[in-house]
Design a protein around this motif. Sequence first.
Motif, PDB file in Angstrom:
ATOM      1  N   GLU A  95       5.909  43.910  38.299  1.00 14.40           N
ATOM      2  CA  GLU A  95       5.175  42.702  38.689  1.00 14.40           C
ATOM      3  C   GLU A  95       3.925  42.495  37.844  1.00 14.40           C
ATOM      4  OE1 GLU A  95       2.604  41.678  42.554  1.00 14.40           O
ATOM      5  OE2 GLU A  95       4.743  41.974  43.020  1.00 14.40           O
ATOM      6  N   SER A  96       3.221  43.569  37.542  1.00 16.61           N
ATOM      7  CA  SER A  96       1.970  43.448  36.786  1.00 16.61           C
ATOM      8  C   SER A  96       2.069  43.967  35.357  1.00 16.61           C
ATOM      9  CB  SER A  96       0.850  44.211  37.512  1.00 16.61           C
ATOM     10  OG  SER A  96       1.203  45.587  37.676  1.00 16.61           O
ATOM     11  N   LEU A  97       2.988  44.888  35.083  1.00 13.21           N
ATOM     12  CA  LEU A  97       3.030  45.536  33.774  1.00 13.21           C
ATOM     13  C   LEU A  97       4.005  44.900  32.788  1.00 13.21           C
ATOM     14  CD1 LEU A  97       2.852  49.287  34.889  1.00 13.21           C
ATOM     15  CD2 LEU A  97       1.007  47.876  34.002  1.00 13.21           C
ATOM     16  N   ALA A  98       4.974  44.137  33.261  1.00 14.59           N
ATOM     17  CA  ALA A  98       5.903  43.472  32.345  1.00 14.59           C
ATOM     18  C   ALA A  98       5.155  42.405  31.554  1.00 14.59           C
ATOM     19  CB  ALA A  98       7.051  42.845  33.120  1.00 14.59           C
ATOM     20  N   PRO A  99       5.570  42.124  30.313  1.00 12.60           N
ATOM     21  CA  PRO A  99       4.915  41.074  29.519  1.00 12.60           C
ATOM     22  C   PRO A  99       4.901  39.741  30.261  1.00 12.60           C
ATOM     23  CG  PRO A  99       6.444  42.336  28.168  1.00 12.60           C
ATOM     24  CD  PRO A  99       6.675  42.779  29.582  1.00 12.60           C
ATOM     25  N   SER A 100       3.883  38.939  30.007  1.00  9.00           N
ATOM     26  CA  SER A 100       3.729  37.667  30.718  1.00  9.00           C
ATOM     27  C   SER A 100       4.875  36.701  30.426  1.00  9.00           C
ATOM     28  CB  SER A 100       2.389  37.014  30.352  1.00  9.00           C
ATOM     29  OG  SER A 100       2.311  36.787  28.955  1.00  9.00           O
ATOM     30  N   ASP A 101       5.528  36.865  29.277  1.00 11.34           N
ATOM     31  CA  ASP A 101       6.640  35.972  28.940  1.00 11.34           C
ATOM     32  C   ASP A 101       7.977  36.497  29.460  1.00 11.34           C
ATOM     33  OD1 ASP A 101       6.958  38.119  27.224  1.00 11.34           O
ATOM     34  OD2 ASP A 101       7.370  36.906  25.448  1.00 11.34           O
ATOM     35  N   CYS A 102       7.936  37.519  30.279  1.00 14.64           N
ATOM     36  CA  CYS A 102       9.144  38.046  30.910  1.00 14.64           C
ATOM     37  C   CYS A 102       9.320  37.344  32.256  1.00 14.64           C
ATOM     38  CB  CYS A 102       9.042  39.558  31.111  1.00 14.64           C
ATOM     39  SG  CYS A 102      10.478  40.296  31.919  1.00 14.64           S
ATOM     40  N   HIS A 103      10.353  36.543  32.375  1.00 19.89           N
ATOM     41  CA  HIS A 103      10.579  35.757  33.587  1.00 19.89           C
ATOM     42  C   HIS A 103      11.786  36.235  34.387  1.00 19.89           C
ATOM     43  CE1 HIS A 103       7.571  33.036  31.996  1.00 19.89           C
ATOM     44  NE2 HIS A 103       8.262  32.963  30.868  1.00 19.89           N
ATOM     45  N   ARG A 104      12.744  36.784  33.694  1.00 15.00           N
ATOM     46  CA  ARG A 104      13.951  37.321  34.332  1.00 15.00           C
ATOM     47  C   ARG A 104      14.248  38.660  33.661  1.00 15.00           C
ATOM     48  NH1 ARG A 104      18.618  35.168  36.893  1.00 15.00           N
ATOM     49  NH2 ARG A 104      20.593  36.197  36.376  1.00 15.00           N
ATOM     50  N   VAL A 105      14.544  39.670  34.446  1.00 10.96           N
ATOM     51  CA  VAL A 105      14.710  40.998  33.869  1.00 10.96           C
ATOM     52  C   VAL A 105      15.775  41.769  34.644  1.00 10.96           C
ATOM     53  CG1 VAL A 105      12.838  41.980  35.287  1.00 10.96           C
ATOM     54  CG2 VAL A 105      13.461  43.077  33.127  1.00 10.96           C
ATOM     55  N   LEU A 106      16.515  42.596  33.920  1.00 10.00           N
ATOM     56  CA  LEU A 106      17.434  43.534  34.546  1.00 10.00           C
ATOM     57  C   LEU A 106      16.726  44.871  34.658  1.00 10.00           C
ATOM     58  CD1 LEU A 106      20.693  42.798  32.472  1.00 10.00           C
ATOM     59  CD2 LEU A 106      19.881  41.651  34.537  1.00 10.00           C
ATOM     60  N   PHE A 107      16.654  45.425  35.850  1.00 12.33           N
ATOM     61  CA  PHE A 107      16.101  46.774  35.991  1.00 12.33           C
ATOM     62  C   PHE A 107      17.241  47.753  36.162  1.00 12.33           C
ATOM     63  CE2 PHE A 107      14.801  50.586  38.073  1.00 12.33           C
ATOM     64  CZ  PHE A 107      13.662  50.923  37.362  1.00 12.33           C
ATOM     65  N   LEU A 108      17.187  48.850  35.389  1.00 11.85           N
ATOM     66  CA  LEU A 108      18.219  49.881  35.438  1.00 11.85           C
ATOM     67  C   LEU A 108      17.586  51.252  35.636  1.00 11.85           C
ATOM     68  CD1 LEU A 108      20.326  48.790  32.311  1.00 11.85           C
ATOM     69  CD2 LEU A 108      20.615  48.028  34.675  1.00 11.85           C
ATOM     70  N   ASP A 109      18.150  52.029  36.546  1.00  8.49           N
ATOM     71  CA  ASP A 109      17.745  53.425  36.684  1.00  8.49           C
ATOM     72  C   ASP A 109      18.104  54.200  35.419  1.00  8.49           C
ATOM     73  OD1 ASP A 109      16.494  53.386  39.111  1.00  8.49           O
ATOM     74  OD2 ASP A 109      18.162  54.244  40.250  1.00  8.49           O
ATOM     75  N   SER A 110      17.541  55.390  35.291  1.00  9.75           N
ATOM     76  CA  SER A 110      17.802  56.221  34.113  1.00  9.75           C
ATOM     77  C   SER A 110      18.959  57.187  34.318  1.00  9.75           C
ATOM     78  CB  SER A 110      16.538  57.015  33.751  1.00  9.75           C
ATOM     79  OG  SER A 110      15.473  56.137  33.474  1.00  9.75           O
ATOM     80  N   ASP A 111      19.638  57.102  35.458  1.00  9.44           N
ATOM     81  CA  ASP A 111      20.790  57.972  35.714  1.00  9.44           C
ATOM     82  C   ASP A 111      22.062  57.124  35.818  1.00  9.44           C
ATOM     83  OD1 ASP A 111      20.128  56.723  38.089  1.00  9.44           O
ATOM     84  OD2 ASP A 111      20.423  58.511  39.345  1.00  9.44           O
ATOM     85  N   ILE A 112      22.265  56.274  34.821  1.00 10.41           N
ATOM     86  CA  ILE A 112      23.436  55.404  34.797  1.00 10.41           C
ATOM     87  C   ILE A 112      24.062  55.436  33.395  1.00 10.41           C
ATOM     88  CG2 ILE A 112      22.341  53.854  36.475  1.00 10.41           C
ATOM     89  CD1 ILE A 112      22.141  51.822  34.089  1.00 10.41           C
ATOM     90  N   ILE A 113      25.250  54.878  33.290  1.00  8.24           N
ATOM     91  CA  ILE A 113      25.866  54.574  31.999  1.00  8.24           C
ATOM     92  C   ILE A 113      26.417  53.151  32.083  1.00  8.24           C
ATOM     93  CG2 ILE A 113      27.812  55.048  30.456  1.00  8.24           C
ATOM     94  CD1 ILE A 113      25.561  57.008  30.082  1.00  8.24           C
ATOM     95  N   VAL A 114      26.059  52.328  31.119  1.00  9.85           N
ATOM     96  CA  VAL A 114      26.539  50.946  31.066  1.00  9.85           C
ATOM     97  C   VAL A 114      27.825  50.919  30.238  1.00  9.85           C
ATOM     98  CG1 VAL A 114      26.020  48.600  30.283  1.00  9.85           C
ATOM     99  CG2 VAL A 114      24.214  50.020  31.293  1.00  9.85           C
ATOM    100  N   VAL A 115      28.858  50.299  30.790  1.00 11.76           N
ATOM    101  CA  VAL A 115      30.147  50.287  30.106  1.00 11.76           C
ATOM    102  C   VAL A 115      30.712  48.874  29.946  1.00 11.76           C
ATOM    103  CG1 VAL A 115      30.867  52.647  30.578  1.00 11.76           C
ATOM    104  CG2 VAL A 115      31.192  50.917  32.333  1.00 11.76           C
ATOM    105  N   ASP A 116      29.902  47.871  30.226  1.00 10.81           N
ATOM    106  CA  ASP A 116      30.309  46.486  29.996  1.00 10.81           C
ATOM    107  C   ASP A 116      29.104  45.719  29.464  1.00 10.81           C
ATOM    108  OD1 ASP A 116      31.879  44.250  29.847  1.00 10.81           O
ATOM    109  OD2 ASP A 116      32.241  44.066  32.007  1.00 10.81           O
ATOM    110  N   ASP A 117      29.348  44.564  28.920  1.00 10.90           N
ATOM    111  CA  ASP A 117      28.315  43.761  28.269  1.00 10.90           C
ATOM    112  C   ASP A 117      27.289  43.273  29.289  1.00 10.90           C
ATOM    113  OD1 ASP A 117      26.851  41.819  26.843  1.00 10.90           O
ATOM    114  OD2 ASP A 117      28.587  41.310  25.606  1.00 10.90           O
ATOM    115  N   LEU A 118      26.038  43.704  29.145  1.00  8.34           N
ATOM    116  CA  LEU A 118      24.998  43.336  30.104  1.00  8.34           C
ATOM    117  C   LEU A 118      24.686  41.844  30.095  1.00  8.34           C
ATOM    118  CD1 LEU A 118      22.211  46.083  30.195  1.00  8.34           C
ATOM    119  CD2 LEU A 118      23.967  45.566  31.894  1.00  8.34           C
ATOM    120  N   ARG A 119      25.093  41.133  29.059  1.00  9.17           N
ATOM    121  CA  ARG A 119      24.873  39.689  29.054  1.00  9.17           C
ATOM    122  C   ARG A 119      25.624  39.009  30.191  1.00  9.17           C
ATOM    123  NH1 ARG A 119      25.969  38.894  22.681  1.00  9.17           N
ATOM    124  NH2 ARG A 119      27.499  40.498  23.243  1.00  9.17           N
ATOM    125  N   LYS A 120      26.708  39.616  30.638  1.00  7.18           N
ATOM    126  CA  LYS A 120      27.439  39.087  31.792  1.00  7.18           C
ATOM    127  C   LYS A 120      26.599  39.194  33.063  1.00  7.18           C
ATOM    128  CE  LYS A 120      31.931  40.556  29.902  1.00  7.18           C
ATOM    129  NZ  LYS A 120      33.108  41.433  30.141  1.00  7.18           N
TER     130      LYS A 120
END
Length: 305
Positions: A95-120
């Motif tokens: 809420e306070s630390l993300a850049p001011s021009d960040c309006h939409r964001v995906l938050f991901l834990d560090s104990d995951i593996i992404v296996v599909d295109d995050l743009r979806k």
Amino acid sequence: MTSQANRVVDVAMGFDGRYAAHAATVISSIVQAAPGAKFRFILLYADVPESAKKKCESVAPHCEFVWREVSDADLPPFADREHFSRATLFRLGLESLAPSDCHRVLFLDSDIIVVDDLRKLWAVDISPNPIGAVTDCYVDPVAFAEKWGLENDKPPKYFNAGILVIDLDKVREEKLFSKAAAFVAKHDRDLPFNDQDALNWSIWMRWTLLDVSWNVMRHMVIHSLEKEIPLEQRLRGRAPSIVHYTGPEKPWIKGAYHPWAWLYWKNVTRTPFLKEVEQAQGVGVKERIRLWLRWLVFMPPAPTR
């Protein structure tokens, strides 16, 4: 997908030095699953040395990295317990630390593996709610609502905070993460799932349900449990888009079992941290071969990457 192809996708993570190698592994899996995508990684951190930062950045050399150190003043104190550390609270700092021009964001834990295109996932419509998430069957939403005096006239749902689509403008406008942080500070050890409990309290019943494939946990492929979980939590033979290694039995721990453990080791080999993880966990080539063979024999539904 075409309209999203040239958009920069903001992806946030929060971790300390102990999880830097695992965060790099997540980043590696993200870029592998989305060739040509443009990502900006917003990394909320503590106690991560410059050398580790450079290693993290090396796995995605064509992406932008924004590092935001989380100080003691940014979030409430937190006593480490079980497999949780204070870094579990870092997502509340967006809420306070993300850049001011960040309006939409995906938050991901560090104990995951992404296996599909995050743009979806980025393209999913979560309006009019501030976040999108997947339900968490480990918490009884009725009991949670009763404990905290929350509305319970509709069938309540409780979400897992490991993968979130966040409308950061709405979050900032209503100070939803600040309210959650204050809730953690007030109740602390009364919250078994820490900031996840606080976020559910702060955003109670105002979240959009994502497809379960975006936050797949191991219980979803245990056939004996399938009838006990809600329909929206059943993978039903589909391949995961994101594998989430919830609980204390992480795939990098020697002897721990997880049906998708091999995906972690497959991706960590693409980072400069492989030897470091092997040495820290006592996992060598023989152990990785054993995991690979188990994967071949008991392979759960999985994508090609």
